[in-house]
Design a protein around this motif. Structure first.
Motif, mmCIF file in Angstrom:
data_model
loop_
_atom_site.group_PDB
_atom_site.id
_atom_site.type_symbol
_atom_site.label_atom_id
_atom_site.label_comp_id
_atom_site.label_asym_id
_atom_site.label_seq_id
_atom_site.Cartn_x
_atom_site.Cartn_y
_atom_site.Cartn_z
ATOM 1 N N THR A 1 -9.356 5.569 8.859
ATOM 2 C CA THR A 1 -9.884 4.269 9.284
ATOM 3 C C THR A 1 -9.093 3.154 8.612
ATOM 4 O OG1 THR A 1 -11.520 4.222 7.504
ATOM 5 C CG2 THR A 1 -12.227 5.163 9.612
ATOM 6 N N TRP A 2 -9.109 1.980 9.241
ATOM 7 C CA TRP A 2 -8.434 0.806 8.693
ATOM 8 C C TRP A 2 -8.998 -0.437 9.341
ATOM 9 C CZ3 TRP A 2 -6.090 4.314 11.938
ATOM 10 C CH2 TRP A 2 -5.781 3.852 13.217
ATOM 11 N N GLN A 3 -8.656 -1.573 8.756
ATOM 12 C CA GLN A 3 -9.017 -2.871 9.326
ATOM 13 C C GLN A 3 -7.746 -3.569 9.779
ATOM 14 O OE1 GLN A 3 -11.113 -4.265 5.797
ATOM 15 N NE2 GLN A 3 -12.994 -4.372 6.986
ATOM 16 N N LEU B 1 -5.416 -3.321 6.614
ATOM 17 C CA LEU B 1 -6.138 -3.357 5.338
ATOM 18 C C LEU B 1 -7.057 -2.148 5.189
ATOM 19 C CD1 LEU B 1 -7.194 -7.106 5.518
ATOM 20 C CD2 LEU B 1 -5.317 -6.153 4.175
ATOM 21 N N ASN B 2 -7.353 -1.820 3.956
ATOM 22 C CA ASN B 2 -8.367 -0.808 3.622
ATOM 23 C C ASN B 2 -8.180 0.496 4.394
ATOM 24 O OD1 ASN B 2 -9.538 -2.745 1.927
ATOM 25 N ND2 ASN B 2 -10.845 -3.520 3.578
ATOM 26 N N VAL B 3 -6.985 1.034 4.331
ATOM 27 C CA VAL B 3 -6.731 2.317 4.993
ATOM 28 C C VAL B 3 -7.393 3.420 4.172
ATOM 29 C CG1 VAL B 3 -4.964 3.941 5.752
ATOM 30 C CG2 VAL B 3 -4.543 1.466 5.917
ATOM 31 N N THR B 4 -8.245 4.225 4.818
ATOM 32 C CA THR B 4 -8.895 5.331 4.120
ATOM 33 C C THR B 4 -8.732 6.606 4.938
ATOM 34 O OG1 THR B 4 -11.020 4.870 5.178
ATOM 35 C CG2 THR B 4 -10.643 3.850 3.036
#
Length: 153
Positions: free
Chosen positions: A129-131, A113-116
Motif C-alpha cells: 500500500t502507498w499514498q 508516501l508511506n509505502v508499506t
C-alpha cells in the motif's frame, strides 16, 4: 523573426525543472558568439495576471556570469509561464531568448508516501500500500499511474 542584437549572442539550452513541490531551477548556456563580458538576466511571469519579476538567486559560472536561477515557493497556475532572458555587453547588443512553459510538464514528482508491505505465510502473498505523492497541482489522485517492480533476492 529577426531579433535585434548580434547573431548567436542569445542564451542556448534553456531548461527548467520543478522539484520538491515548489522549488524550480532554470539553467542555460551563454550564446556561442556572445562577447566575454556578456551578462544575462532572467525575468519570468507565472501567469498573465502576474507582474514580470527578475530572478532573485542567480546560479553563476566560474567567471561570474549568470547561467541559471533558483526559485522557491513556485505555484503552478493554469496558464503557461513566460520566461525571458536578455543580456547586456559593453561591446554589442545581445539578442534575447523567451519561451512559454507549462510548469506541470517540467515537474519531477516526489515518490509515493508511506509505502508499506505486509506479507503472510499462507498463499495470499503480500499486500503493498502507498499514498499518492504530494504535488501542488494534481487535485485528482486518480490521475497517477504506478508501476511496481518486484525482485526476488
Amino acid at each position: 523573426p529577426v531579433f535585434a542584437g548580434m547573431n548567436e549572442s542569445a542564451i542556448e539550452n534553456f531548461s527548467c525543472v520543478i522539484y520538491n513541490i515548489s522549488f524550480m531551477n532554470c539553467t542555460w548556456q551563454a550564446g556561442r558568439d556572445a562577447p566575454g563580458d556578456t551578462q544575462y538576466f532572467l525575468y519570468w511571469q507565472n501567469s498573465i495576471y502576474d507582474n514580470k519579476v527578475e530572478c532573485e538567486l542567480y546560479i553563476k559560472d566560474e567567471n561570474g556570469r549568470n547561467t541559471g536561477c533558483r526559485f522557491q515557493n513556485v505555484t503552478m497556475k493554469t496558464e503557461k509561464a513566460y520566461f525571458l532572458v536578455n543580456g547586456s555587453s559593453k561591446d554589442s547588443l545581445i539578442q534575447f531568448y523567451d519561451e512559454y512553459i507549462d510548469l506541470y510538464k517540467i515537474e519531477i514528482l516526489t515518490p509515493p508516501l508511506n509505502v508499506t508491505v505486509n506479507c503472510t505465510r499462507d498463499s495470499v502473498g503480500c499486500k503493498i500500500t502507498w499514498q499518492p505523492p504530494v504535488t501542488s497541482h494534481v487535485e485528482n489522485v486518480n490521475c497517477f499511474q504506478y508501476e511496481i517492480s518486484i525482485q526476488n533476492k
